[in-house]
Every structure is written in structure tokens, then in C-alpha cells.
Write a protein that holds these residues in place. Structure first.
Motif, PDB file in Angstrom:
ATOM      1  N   SER A 252      -7.502 -11.833   7.089  1.00  0.00           N
ATOM      2  CA  SER A 252      -5.952 -11.277   7.992  1.00  0.00           C
ATOM      3  C   SER A 252      -5.344 -11.649   6.536  1.00  0.00           C
ATOM      4  CB  SER A 252      -6.379 -13.243   7.991  1.00  0.00           C
ATOM      5  OG  SER A 252      -5.974 -13.972   7.366  1.00  0.00           O
ATOM      6  N   ALA A 253      -3.524 -11.784   6.917  1.00  0.00           N
ATOM      7  CA  ALA A 253      -2.865 -11.675   5.964  1.00  0.00           C
ATOM      8  C   ALA A 253      -1.201 -12.523   7.032  1.00  0.00           C
ATOM      9  CB  ALA A 253      -2.068 -10.532   5.008  1.00  0.00           C
ATOM     10  N   LYS A 254      -0.295 -12.974   6.157  1.00  0.00           N
ATOM     11  CA  LYS A 254       1.146 -13.181   6.716  1.00  0.00           C
ATOM     12  C   LYS A 254       1.642 -12.176   7.330  1.00  0.00           C
ATOM     13  CE  LYS A 254       4.058 -16.912   6.401  1.00  0.00           C
ATOM     14  NZ  LYS A 254       4.247 -18.489   6.481  1.00  0.00           N
ATOM     15  N   GLY A 255       1.591 -11.318   6.130  1.00  0.00           N
ATOM     16  CA  GLY A 255       2.259 -10.003   6.025  1.00  0.00           C
ATOM     17  C   GLY A 255       2.192  -8.877   5.581  1.00  0.00           C
ATOM     18  N   VAL A 256       2.473  -7.478   5.470  1.00  0.00           N
ATOM     19  CA  VAL A 256       2.205  -6.666   4.728  1.00  0.00           C
ATOM     20  C   VAL A 256       3.119  -5.621   4.121  1.00  0.00           C
ATOM     21  CG1 VAL A 256       0.755  -4.835   4.701  1.00  0.00           C
ATOM     22  CG2 VAL A 256      -0.183  -6.732   5.671  1.00  0.00           C
ATOM     23  N   TYR A 257       3.337  -5.206   2.792  1.00  0.00           N
ATOM     24  CA  TYR A 257       4.665  -4.541   2.618  1.00  0.00           C
ATOM     25  C   TYR A 257       3.761  -3.217   1.753  1.00  0.00           C
ATOM     26  CZ  TYR A 257       7.508  -8.233   3.979  1.00  0.00           C
ATOM     27  OH  TYR A 257       8.576  -9.314   4.337  1.00  0.00           O
ATOM     28  N   GLY A 258       3.560  -2.196   1.914  1.00  0.00           N
ATOM     29  CA  GLY A 258       3.616  -1.278   1.064  1.00  0.00           C
ATOM     30  C   GLY A 258       4.576  -1.208  -0.382  1.00  0.00           C
ATOM     31  N   GLY A 259       5.466  -1.433  -0.265  1.00  0.00           N
ATOM     32  CA  GLY A 259       7.248  -0.995  -1.319  1.00  0.00           C
ATOM     33  C   GLY A 259       7.909  -1.293  -1.434  1.00  0.00           C
ATOM     34  N   ASN A 260       7.998  -3.087  -2.034  1.00  0.00           N
ATOM     35  CA  ASN A 260       9.092  -3.894  -1.492  1.00  0.00           C
ATOM     36  C   ASN A 260      10.513  -4.185  -2.375  1.00  0.00           C
ATOM     37  OD1 ASN A 260      10.615  -6.046   0.468  1.00  0.00           O
ATOM     38  ND2 ASN A 260      10.343  -7.061  -1.435  1.00  0.00           N
ATOM     39  N   SER A 261      11.299  -3.842  -1.987  1.00  0.00           N
ATOM     40  CA  SER A 261      12.809  -4.427  -3.619  1.00  0.00           C
ATOM     41  C   SER A 261      13.715  -4.864  -2.602  1.00  0.00           C
ATOM     42  CB  SER A 261      12.896  -3.088  -4.590  1.00  0.00           C
ATOM     43  OG  SER A 261      14.234  -3.101  -4.942  1.00  0.00           O
ATOM     44  N   ASN A 262      14.149  -5.640  -3.481  1.00  0.00           N
ATOM     45  CA  ASN A 262      15.473  -6.203  -3.082  1.00  0.00           C
ATOM     46  C   ASN A 262      16.726  -5.132  -2.957  1.00  0.00           C
ATOM     47  OD1 ASN A 262      17.258  -8.795  -1.748  1.00  0.00           O
ATOM     48  ND2 ASN A 262      18.084  -9.268  -3.865  1.00  0.00           N
ATOM     49  N   GLY A 263      16.930  -5.120  -4.306  1.00  0.00           N
ATOM     50  CA  GLY A 263      18.059  -4.480  -4.941  1.00  0.00           C
ATOM     51  C   GLY A 263      17.868  -3.060  -5.062  1.00  0.00           C
ATOM     52  N   GLY A 264      16.550  -2.190  -5.160  1.00  0.00           N
ATOM     53  CA  GLY A 264      16.058  -0.440  -5.346  1.00  0.00           C
ATOM     54  C   GLY A 264      15.543  -0.035  -4.235  1.00  0.00           C
ATOM     55  N   GLU A 265      15.629   1.400  -4.387  1.00  0.00           N
ATOM     56  CA  GLU A 265      14.625   2.436  -3.365  1.00  0.00           C
ATOM     57  C   GLU A 265      13.277   1.866  -2.839  1.00  0.00           C
ATOM     58  OE1 GLU A 265      13.704   7.105  -2.599  1.00  0.00           O
ATOM     59  OE2 GLU A 265      14.571   6.515  -4.786  1.00  0.00           O
ATOM     60  N   ALA A 266      12.679   1.683  -1.774  1.00  0.00           N
ATOM     61  CA  ALA A 266      11.424   1.980  -1.999  1.00  0.00           C
ATOM     62  C   ALA A 266      11.024   3.305  -0.691  1.00  0.00           C
ATOM     63  CB  ALA A 266      11.158   0.107  -0.333  1.00  0.00           C
ATOM     64  N   SER A 267      10.147   3.897  -1.594  1.00  0.00           N
ATOM     65  CA  SER A 267      10.318   4.981  -1.094  1.00  0.00           C
ATOM     66  C   SER A 267       8.834   5.069  -1.746  1.00  0.00           C
ATOM     67  CB  SER A 267      10.934   6.086  -1.212  1.00  0.00           C
ATOM     68  OG  SER A 267      12.664   5.794  -1.074  1.00  0.00           O
ATOM     69  N   GLY A 268       7.895   5.957  -0.820  1.00  0.00           N
ATOM     70  CA  GLY A 268       7.122   7.259  -1.049  1.00  0.00           C
ATOM     71  C   GLY A 268       5.338   6.222  -1.384  1.00  0.00           C
ATOM     72  N   ASN A 269       5.493   4.924  -0.259  1.00  0.00           N
ATOM     73  CA  ASN A 269       4.732   3.594  -0.448  1.00  0.00           C
ATOM     74  C   ASN A 269       4.056   3.622   1.205  1.00  0.00           C
ATOM     75  OD1 ASN A 269       5.957   2.061  -1.902  1.00  0.00           O
ATOM     76  ND2 ASN A 269       7.499   2.231  -0.939  1.00  0.00           N
ATOM     77  N   SER A 270       2.786   3.081   1.154  1.00  0.00           N
ATOM     78  CA  SER A 270       1.529   3.347   2.329  1.00  0.00           C
ATOM     79  C   SER A 270       1.063   2.428   2.661  1.00  0.00           C
ATOM     80  CB  SER A 270       0.862   4.532   2.125  1.00  0.00           C
ATOM     81  OG  SER A 270       0.009   4.838   0.712  1.00  0.00           O
ATOM     82  N   VAL A 271       0.863   1.852   3.065  1.00  0.00           N
ATOM     83  CA  VAL A 271      -0.211   0.825   3.904  1.00  0.00           C
ATOM     84  C   VAL A 271      -1.048   1.532   5.055  1.00  0.00           C
ATOM     85  CG1 VAL A 271       0.147  -1.688   6.137  1.00  0.00           C
ATOM     86  CG2 VAL A 271       1.669  -0.770   3.832  1.00  0.00           C
ATOM     87  N   LYS A 272      -2.515   0.530   4.755  1.00  0.00           N
ATOM     88  CA  LYS A 272      -3.444   1.041   5.821  1.00  0.00           C
ATOM     89  C   LYS A 272      -4.316   0.074   6.208  1.00  0.00           C
ATOM     90  CE  LYS A 272      -4.503   6.015   4.767  1.00  0.00           C
ATOM     91  NZ  LYS A 272      -5.687   6.874   3.960  1.00  0.00           N
ATOM     92  N   ILE A 273      -3.827  -0.410   7.650  1.00  0.00           N
ATOM     93  CA  ILE A 273      -4.800  -1.666   7.884  1.00  0.00           C
ATOM     94  C   ILE A 273      -5.367  -1.686   9.140  1.00  0.00           C
ATOM     95  CG2 ILE A 273      -4.462  -3.888   9.350  1.00  0.00           C
ATOM     96  CD1 ILE A 273      -1.644  -3.737   8.127  1.00  0.00           C
ATOM     97  N   ALA A 274      -7.309  -2.277   9.486  1.00  0.00           N
ATOM     98  CA  ALA A 274      -7.542  -1.648  10.115  1.00  0.00           C
ATOM     99  C   ALA A 274      -8.464  -3.107   9.874  1.00  0.00           C
ATOM    100  CB  ALA A 274      -9.261  -0.881   9.650  1.00  0.00           C
ATOM    101  N   GLU A 275      -9.100  -3.954  11.484  1.00  0.00           N
ATOM    102  CA  GLU A 275      -9.902  -4.979  11.689  1.00  0.00           C
ATOM    103  C   GLU A 275      -9.368  -5.869  11.088  1.00  0.00           C
ATOM    104  OE1 GLU A 275     -13.743  -3.390  10.469  1.00  0.00           O
ATOM    105  OE2 GLU A 275     -13.873  -1.686  11.783  1.00  0.00           O
ATOM    106  N   THR A 276      -7.906  -6.482  11.172  1.00  0.00           N
ATOM    107  CA  THR A 276      -7.293  -7.382  10.951  1.00  0.00           C
ATOM    108  C   THR A 276      -6.328  -7.866  11.551  1.00  0.00           C
ATOM    109  OG1 THR A 276      -7.545  -5.924   8.808  1.00  0.00           O
ATOM    110  CG2 THR A 276      -5.166  -7.731   8.588  1.00  0.00           C
ATOM    111  N   THR A 277      -6.292  -9.202  11.323  1.00  0.00           N
ATOM    112  CA  THR A 277      -4.863  -9.907  11.668  1.00  0.00           C
ATOM    113  C   THR A 277      -3.983 -10.077  10.953  1.00  0.00           C
ATOM    114  OG1 THR A 277      -6.408 -11.093  13.470  1.00  0.00           O
ATOM    115  CG2 THR A 277      -4.746 -12.128  13.003  1.00  0.00           C
ATOM    116  N   VAL A 278      -2.492  -9.408  11.285  1.00  0.00           N
ATOM    117  CA  VAL A 278      -1.759 -10.141  10.473  1.00  0.00           C
ATOM    118  C   VAL A 278      -0.811 -10.997  11.067  1.00  0.00           C
ATOM    119  CG1 VAL A 278       0.571  -8.855   9.320  1.00  0.00           C
ATOM    120  CG2 VAL A 278      -1.645  -7.820  10.129  1.00  0.00           C
TER     121      VAL A 278
END
Length: 373
Positions: A252-278
Motif C-alpha cells: 500500500s501507499a498513500k499516493g503515487v507520483y511518477g514525476g512531480n514538480s512545483n515549478g518545472g515541467e513534468a513529462s515522460g514519467n510513468s507509473v505502473k500499479i498492480a495488486e495495491t491499495t492507494v
């Protein structure tokens, strides 16, 4: 056995460095600084600190290799037992003004309560001026034990870049934030792996983190573990977050971010999730508050439950979201709202593919603002 109230230093060197020194602690009580190799102007290299028992209660640092003006390389701390309490930090290799590369911390079967744990650390402040160079290819491995700390870092650079560092956690109870690599500038190709059904991490987990630089090609892998805060492939305060990868299977996880930015670009990121509680945070392939979020992807497979409000391929708070995708499958998958791309200005070429699963709320491929969708 016995008690030592002051410092324990195996090699105290000057201009020509301190190397291949060793400290072994299996019992007793120690109340001061512990350093295997200490150098003012030379390199600190290949020093070893081994702790298998005893009790350490100090306000000072615990470290293997330390240099003020030169590099700290190939030093090792191995902790396989004992109780360690310190208001200072644990370092395998620390340099205040130069490089900290290829250092290793290994922890098992110990009870540890310290400020921070670093595989490699570079940096300091001298009369208000930041110093330090890169922290490369450092490692922290934890297989069991109880650890309380503000942060656990594979590699940390106060004033430069942190690349190629890693943290591997396969057991234990960890009360700390975890960073593969963290830097003022670039943090790239760092990794964190957290595995084991009984492994518990009560902080956030970051493949790579940067204050003002880019986070690029960092990796985060979660296998069966319980993460009580959010997990991030790469996160930057003001730089770009690009081509970071998160894989979560089980646990489990509270939240999932592939790429995170407050001020810049967030591109080309990826997330795969299976059998998980978010938990009650959402799932984002790429998220940026001020920059664009383009070409990110989220793939959610069977037996995944997302309690948070959204699953979004790409999200931009101020600019566009283009070319993002979400793919959903598995009859036992349960989600609320799904957006391919969501943005303040323009959404374009975003896709959602649903092969199976249960979605209780909205399904919107492009959720656009002032410039359309």
C-alpha cells in the motif's frame, strides 16, 4: 566492554589523507563521536566502521570516512546489532567541500534513532557560502531492524548533483523519509527499492529529489511493502521532472507520483500499479503546478484500489497537458475519477483505455481550461 565518554577515531589524518582504517564495536557504551578515518586535507577512502552490539548514545556524528577539503570515497558502515541513539547523523562517507562517491551503509538487526542516515554526503556552509561537489553511486541497504530518522539518503549533495545513488529496503520498520538521491542541483538515475510484506515505511519515498535542479530517470520500486505516505519517482521544487518511473506491486501507499514538480515541467514519467491499495492521495503519471505535463502514463492492473479522488495521466496547474495516457484493467480494480490529462490551459491527445474494472466517478480523457481540449 567498558564505557567511553569521548571520541573514538581510528585514523586521524592531515594533508595526505586517511584510508583503510577500521573500527569494530561489539559491546560497551560510547558517548562521543565515532569516525574510522578523519582527514583535514587529504582523501578519506576505504575506511570501515562495523557495529554488531553495544550501546551508542551521543550528540555527535557516527561515520566511516570524513574529509574537509578532499573526497570521501569507498567507505563503509556496517551495523548488524546494538542500540544507537544520536542527535547527529550516520555517514558512510562525508566530504564538506569535495566529492562523496561509492560509499555504503548496511543495516540489520539494530535499533537506531538518529537525525539522518547517508550513504554519501557532500557539502557544507562556510561563512555563508555553500560548498561541496557531487554525491555519486552511494548506497544504503536495510534488511531488518527499527530505524527512526528524519531522512535516509543513498546520496546527498548540498551544493551540486546526486546521481546513481540507491536505497534498498527489504525489511524492518522505518520511521523516516527515504531518498535514493537528493541534491540542490540535478538528481538523476537514482533508485529506491522497498520490498517485503512486513516492511513498513512511515514517511514518503523518493527515487530522486532536488530543490532547484532537474530530476531525471529516477526509479522507484515497491513490492509488497506498506508505505504510509506518498511515493515519487522524481520530485523537484523548481526544476523539471522527466522520465522517472514508479512500479508498485502489492502492499500500500498513500499516493503515487511518477514525476512531480512545483515549478518545472513534468513529462515522460510513468507509473505502473498492480495488486495495491492507494490511500487518500491520488495517482499521477506526471504532476506540475506551474509547468506543463506531457507524455506521462499510468497503467493500473488487477486488484488495485485507489481511495484518492483521481487517477490522472498528466496534470498541470498552470499550463498544458498533452499526450498523456491512462490504462485500466482487472475486474477487481476500483477507482473513483479518471482523467487522461488535466490542465489550466490546453489538453490535447490524451487517452484513457479501460479493459476492465470498476470506476465510480467521471472518466474524462482531456479536462481543459482556457485554451480548450
Amino acid at each position: 566492554d567498558g564505557q567511553i565518554s569521548g571520541e573514538v577515531i581510528a585514523g586521524y589524518g592531515g594533508s595526505m589523507g586517511s584510508s583503510s582504517n577500521r573500527i569494530q564495536i561489539s559491546g560497551g557504551k560510547i558517548g562521543g563521536e565515532i569516525t574510522s578515518g578523519y582527514s583535514f586535507g587529504g582523501e578519506a577512502s576505504k575506511n570501515i566502521l562495523e557495529i554488531s552490539g553495544g550501546e551508542i548514545n551521543t550528540k555527535s556524528r557516527i561515520q566511516s570516512g570524513f574529509s574537509i577539503t578532499n573526497n570521501a570515497v569507498e567507505n563503509k558502515v556496517k551495523i548488524s546489532g546494538g542500540k544507537i541513539t544520536s542527535s547527529g547523523d550516520i555517514y558512510a562517507g562525508q566530504s564538506q567541500e569535495a566529492k562523496a562517491n561509492d560509499n555504503v551503509v548496511e543495516i540489520s538487526n539494530a535499533k537506531i534513532d538518529v537525525k539522518n542516515i547517508y550513504g554519501g554526503y557532500s557539502g557544507s556552509t562556510f561563512f555563508g557560502k555553500a560548498k561541496g561537489k557531487e554525491a555519486l553511486n552511494n548506497t544504503v541497504k536495510i534488511s531488518s531492524g527499527t530505524i527512526k530518522s528524519d531522512g535516509i539518503y543513498g546520496g546527498y549533495s548540498f551544493n551540486d548533483k546526486a546521481n546513481g545513488n540507491r536505497v534498498e529496503i527489504s525489511g524492518g520498520e522505518i520511521k523516516a523519509n527515504v531518498y535514493g538521491g537528493s541534491a540542490k542541483k540535478e538528481a538523476s538515475e537514482n533508485s529506491v527499492t522497498v520490498s517485503g510484506e512486513t516492511t513498513k515505511v512511515s514517511g514518503g519515498v523518493y527515487g530522486g529529489f532536488s530543490d532547484s535542479g532537474d530530476v531525471l530517470k529516477n526509479n522507484l520500486n515497491i513490492a509488497g511493502a506498506n508505505i504510509q505516505e506518498g511515493v515519487y519517482g522524481g520530485s523537484s521544487t523548481s526544476g523539471k521532472a522527466m522520465n522517472n518511473v514508479v512500479n508498485v506491486k502489492g502492499g500500500s501507499a498513500k499516493g503515487v507520483y511518477g514525476g512531480n514538480s512545483n515549478g518545472g515541467e513534468a513529462s515522460g514519467n510513468s507509473v505502473k500499479i498492480a495488486e495495491t491499495t492507494v490511500g487518500f492521495l491520488s495517482v499521477y503519471g506526471g504532476y506540475s503546478y506551474r509547468g506543463s505535463a506531457n507524455n506521462n502514463s499510468v497503467v493500473i492492473d488487477d486488484k488495485t484500489v485507489v481511495k484518492g479522488s483521481y487517477v490522472q495521466g498528466g496534470h498541470s496547474g498552470k499550463k498544458e497537458a498533452v499526450g498523456n495516457s491512462v490504462e485500466i484493467s482487472g475486474k477487481d480494480t476500483q477507482l473513483q475519477n479518471v482523467n487522461g490529462g488535466r490542465a489550466e490551459t490546453l489538453t490535447k491527445n490524451n487517452t484513457i483505455t479501460i479493459k476492465d474494472g470498476q470506476i465510480s466517478g467521471e472518466v474524462i480523457a482531456g479536462y481543459g481550461g482556457s485554451m480548450g481540449s
